[in-house]
Design an enzyme around this catalytic site. Structure first.
Site, mmCIF file in Angstrom:
data_model
loop_
_atom_site.group_PDB
_atom_site.id
_atom_site.type_symbol
_atom_site.label_atom_id
_atom_site.label_comp_id
_atom_site.label_asym_id
_atom_site.label_seq_id
_atom_site.Cartn_x
_atom_site.Cartn_y
_atom_site.Cartn_z
ATOM 1 N N ALA A 75 3.143 -4.321 -8.059
ATOM 2 C CA ALA A 75 4.382 -5.370 -7.814
ATOM 3 C C ALA A 75 3.978 -4.372 -6.444
ATOM 4 C CB ALA A 75 5.663 -5.058 -8.759
ATOM 5 N N GLY A 120 2.922 -3.191 -11.939
ATOM 6 C CA GLY A 120 2.388 -5.200 -12.602
ATOM 7 C C GLY A 120 1.393 -5.246 -12.645
ATOM 8 N N GLU A 123 0.559 -4.347 -15.958
ATOM 9 C CA GLU A 123 1.536 -5.297 -16.831
ATOM 10 C C GLU A 123 0.607 -6.755 -17.399
ATOM 11 O OE1 GLU A 123 4.489 -3.483 -14.330
ATOM 12 O OE2 GLU A 123 5.643 -3.133 -16.092
ATOM 13 N N GLU A 143 4.996 3.745 -12.033
ATOM 14 C CA GLU A 143 6.680 3.503 -12.296
ATOM 15 C C GLU A 143 7.035 4.824 -11.938
ATOM 16 O OE1 GLU A 143 4.605 1.509 -13.877
ATOM 17 O OE2 GLU A 143 4.625 -0.689 -13.172
HETATM 18 N N1 CAA Z 1 2.607 -2.718 -3.111
HETATM 19 C C1 CAA Z 1 1.859 -3.151 -1.825
HETATM 20 N N2 CAA Z 1 1.091 -2.784 -0.955
HETATM 21 C C2 CAA Z 1 0.173 -2.494 -1.340
HETATM 22 C C3 CAA Z 1 0.337 -2.231 -2.936
HETATM 23 C C4 CAA Z 1 1.507 -2.135 -3.725
HETATM 24 N N3 CAA Z 1 1.236 -1.948 -5.007
HETATM 25 N N4 CAA Z 1 -1.230 -1.372 -3.468
HETATM 26 C C5 CAA Z 1 -1.795 -1.296 -2.319
HETATM 27 N N5 CAA Z 1 -1.207 -1.865 -1.102
HETATM 28 C C6 CAA Z 1 -1.241 -1.550 0.358
HETATM 29 C C7 CAA Z 1 -1.063 -0.218 0.948
HETATM 30 O O1 CAA Z 1 -0.091 -0.562 1.504
HETATM 31 C C8 CAA Z 1 -2.565 -0.562 2.111
HETATM 32 O O2 CAA Z 1 -2.110 -1.448 3.203
HETATM 33 P P1 CAA Z 1 -1.665 -1.331 4.187
HETATM 34 O O3 CAA Z 1 -3.257 -1.007 4.512
HETATM 35 O O4 CAA Z 1 -1.164 -2.585 4.926
HETATM 36 O O5 CAA Z 1 -1.589 0.238 4.443
HETATM 37 C C9 CAA Z 1 -3.575 -1.498 1.077
HETATM 38 O O6 CAA Z 1 -3.113 -1.482 0.115
HETATM 39 C C10 CAA Z 1 -4.489 -0.707 0.600
HETATM 40 O O7 CAA Z 1 -4.217 0.046 0.118
HETATM 41 P P2 CAA Z 1 -4.505 2.110 0.388
HETATM 42 O O8 CAA Z 1 -4.892 2.665 1.666
HETATM 43 O O9 CAA Z 1 -3.040 2.676 -0.588
HETATM 44 O O10 CAA Z 1 -6.520 2.542 -0.540
HETATM 45 P P3 CAA Z 1 -6.207 3.380 -0.818
HETATM 46 O O11 CAA Z 1 -7.477 3.156 -1.440
HETATM 47 O O12 CAA Z 1 -6.164 4.569 -0.290
HETATM 48 O O13 CAA Z 1 -5.388 3.902 -2.487
HETATM 49 C C11 CAA Z 1 -4.413 2.859 -4.906
HETATM 50 C C12 CAA Z 1 -5.614 2.300 -3.206
HETATM 51 C C13 CAA Z 1 -4.464 4.251 -5.582
HETATM 52 C C14 CAA Z 1 -4.465 1.406 -5.482
HETATM 53 C C15 CAA Z 1 -2.993 3.052 -3.527
HETATM 54 O O14 CAA Z 1 -3.020 1.553 -2.691
HETATM 55 C C16 CAA Z 1 -1.948 3.224 -4.373
HETATM 56 O O15 CAA Z 1 -1.796 4.000 -5.250
HETATM 57 N N6 CAA Z 1 -1.142 1.942 -4.669
HETATM 58 C C17 CAA Z 1 0.276 1.424 -5.455
HETATM 59 C C18 CAA Z 1 -0.570 1.889 -6.734
HETATM 60 C C19 CAA Z 1 1.013 1.505 -7.321
HETATM 61 O O16 CAA Z 1 1.578 2.495 -7.636
HETATM 62 N N7 CAA Z 1 1.403 0.196 -8.233
HETATM 63 C C20 CAA Z 1 2.597 0.502 -8.939
HETATM 64 C C21 CAA Z 1 3.901 -0.358 -8.317
HETATM 65 S S1 CAA Z 1 5.405 0.072 -9.248
HETATM 66 C C22 CAA Z 1 5.130 -2.266 -9.990
HETATM 67 O O17 CAA Z 1 4.283 -2.215 -10.198
HETATM 68 C C23 CAA Z 1 6.455 -2.242 -10.281
HETATM 69 C C24 CAA Z 1 6.472 -3.034 -12.111
HETATM 70 O O18 CAA Z 1 6.320 -2.688 -13.154
HETATM 71 C C25 CAA Z 1 7.607 -4.106 -11.764
#
Ligand code: CAA
Length: 269
Positions: A75, A120, A123, A143
């Site tokens: 998400a 998400g 999920e 999360e």
């Molecule tokens: N939400 C918003 N933006 C996201 C995102 C997310 N879940 N995941 C990645 N992005 C964005 C980053 O902010 C970045 O944007 P910018 O270029 O504008 O800065 C772009 O995507 C590329 O990401 P990274 O620079 O972080 O890429 P990376 O290769 O260094 O890392 C990754 C990749 C390990 C997937 C890392 O992006 C990451 O950890 N993402 C978050 C994963 C996460 O925690 N997901 C769970 C979200 S909570 C959820 O899902 C709740 C639910 O159950 C409903």
């Protein structure tokens, strides 16, 4: 077979819908954010699902993410950051509503998972019937490390798929697992080289589409509903869906073709 982009009445920003014969392909298309699910993307997905649900010529769906790096990275964290409890609950309900529509859609959905399936994203894959992962895919429910619980069905579907102990371990530790481990614990059905991912998903869709679509739809219904109730009720559900098949022309066709030793010609009637 020609792949056709579908023109919908409502323009989609972050999701594409293509059709190829009896197969629909939904692609979450927000690669700059690694296909993270914001409200707009969830609403687009909802529109695509409605289109497919009402299209009698579509028998099976592949759901994938644009680009090779990520299926869906969760998400949208930027959208969630400033939510209060009411906003959080509403966002969770929106995601859950759309995912549940996919889970109960009147045709099977295959998730084709290239790279990250996090939060998400994992999920979303779990709301699909079948998951095919590339060798590069990575799965996690991160999360708790963000100060929240999985909110799009992860606390409910992960234990149902991999069992209680493994689901609790993955959710409490936020550990990221690779495709091989996901296969070992039963989170995915199959792992294939990245370059073969869509071909393998299409091959599975073709194997499904060779069968009677009404029967496949009723199989999905019986499995989904039966898994939520006790065995006595479950076998009643099975008998009901089994019975419904006998109202279909495809049941007559399937059995007649067998007895006449000829190829069957299902018409989804
Ligand atoms: N939400 C918003 N933006 C996201 C995102 C997310 N879940 N995941 C990645 N992005 C964005 C980053 O902010 C970045 O944007 P910018 O270029 O504008 O800065 C772009 O995507 C590329 O990401 P990274 O620079 O972080 O890429 P990376 O290769 O260094 O890392 C990754 C990749 C390990 C997937 C890392 O992006 C990451 O950890 N993402 C978050 C994963 C996460 O925690 N997901 C769970 C979200 S909570 C959820 O899902 C709740 C639910 O159950 C409903």
């Amino acid at each position: 077979m020609e792949i056709k982009n579908v023109i919908l009445e409502e323009e989609l920003k972050n999701v594409t819908l293509e059709k190829e014969g009896n197969l629909a392909i939904i692609t979450i298309n927000r690669p700059k954010a690694l296909n993270a699910l914001n409200s707009d993307t969830l609403k687009d997905l909802d529109v695509a699902i409605t289109n497919i649900e009402n299209d009698n010529d579509i028998y099976c769906v592949i759901l994938t993410g644009a680009g090779e790096k990520s299926f869906v990275a969760g998400a949208d964290i930027a959208e969630m950051k400033d939510l209060d409890s009411k906003g959080g609950e509403e966002f969770g309900l929106l995601g859950n509503k759309v995912f549940r529509r996919l889970e109960t859609l009147n045709k099977p959905v295959i998730a084709a998972i290239s790279g990250f399936a996090l939060g998400g994203g994992c999920e979303l894959a779990m709301a699909c019937d079948i998951r095919i992962a590339s060798e590069k895919a990575k799965f996690a429910q991160p999360e708790a490390g963000l100060g929240i619980t999985p909110g799009f069905g992860g606390t409910q579907r992960l234990p149902r798929i991999v069992g209680l102990g493994k689901a609790k371990e993955l959710i409490y530790t936020c550990a990221m697992i690779n495709a091989e481990e996901a296969l070992r614990i039963g989170l995915v059905n199959k792992v294939v080289p990245l370059e073969n991912l869509m071909d393998e998903a299409k091959k599975m869709a073709a194997a499904i589409n060779a069968n009677a679509p009404i029967a496949v739809k009723l199989c999905k219904d019986a499995i989904n509903r039966g898994m939520q109730v006790d065995m006595d009720k479950a076998i009643e559900i099975e008998a009901e869906d089994f019975g419904k098949c006998f109202d279909s022309e495809d049941q007559v066709e399937g059995m007649t073709a067998f007895l006449e030793r000829r190829a069957k010609n299902f018409k989804n009637n």
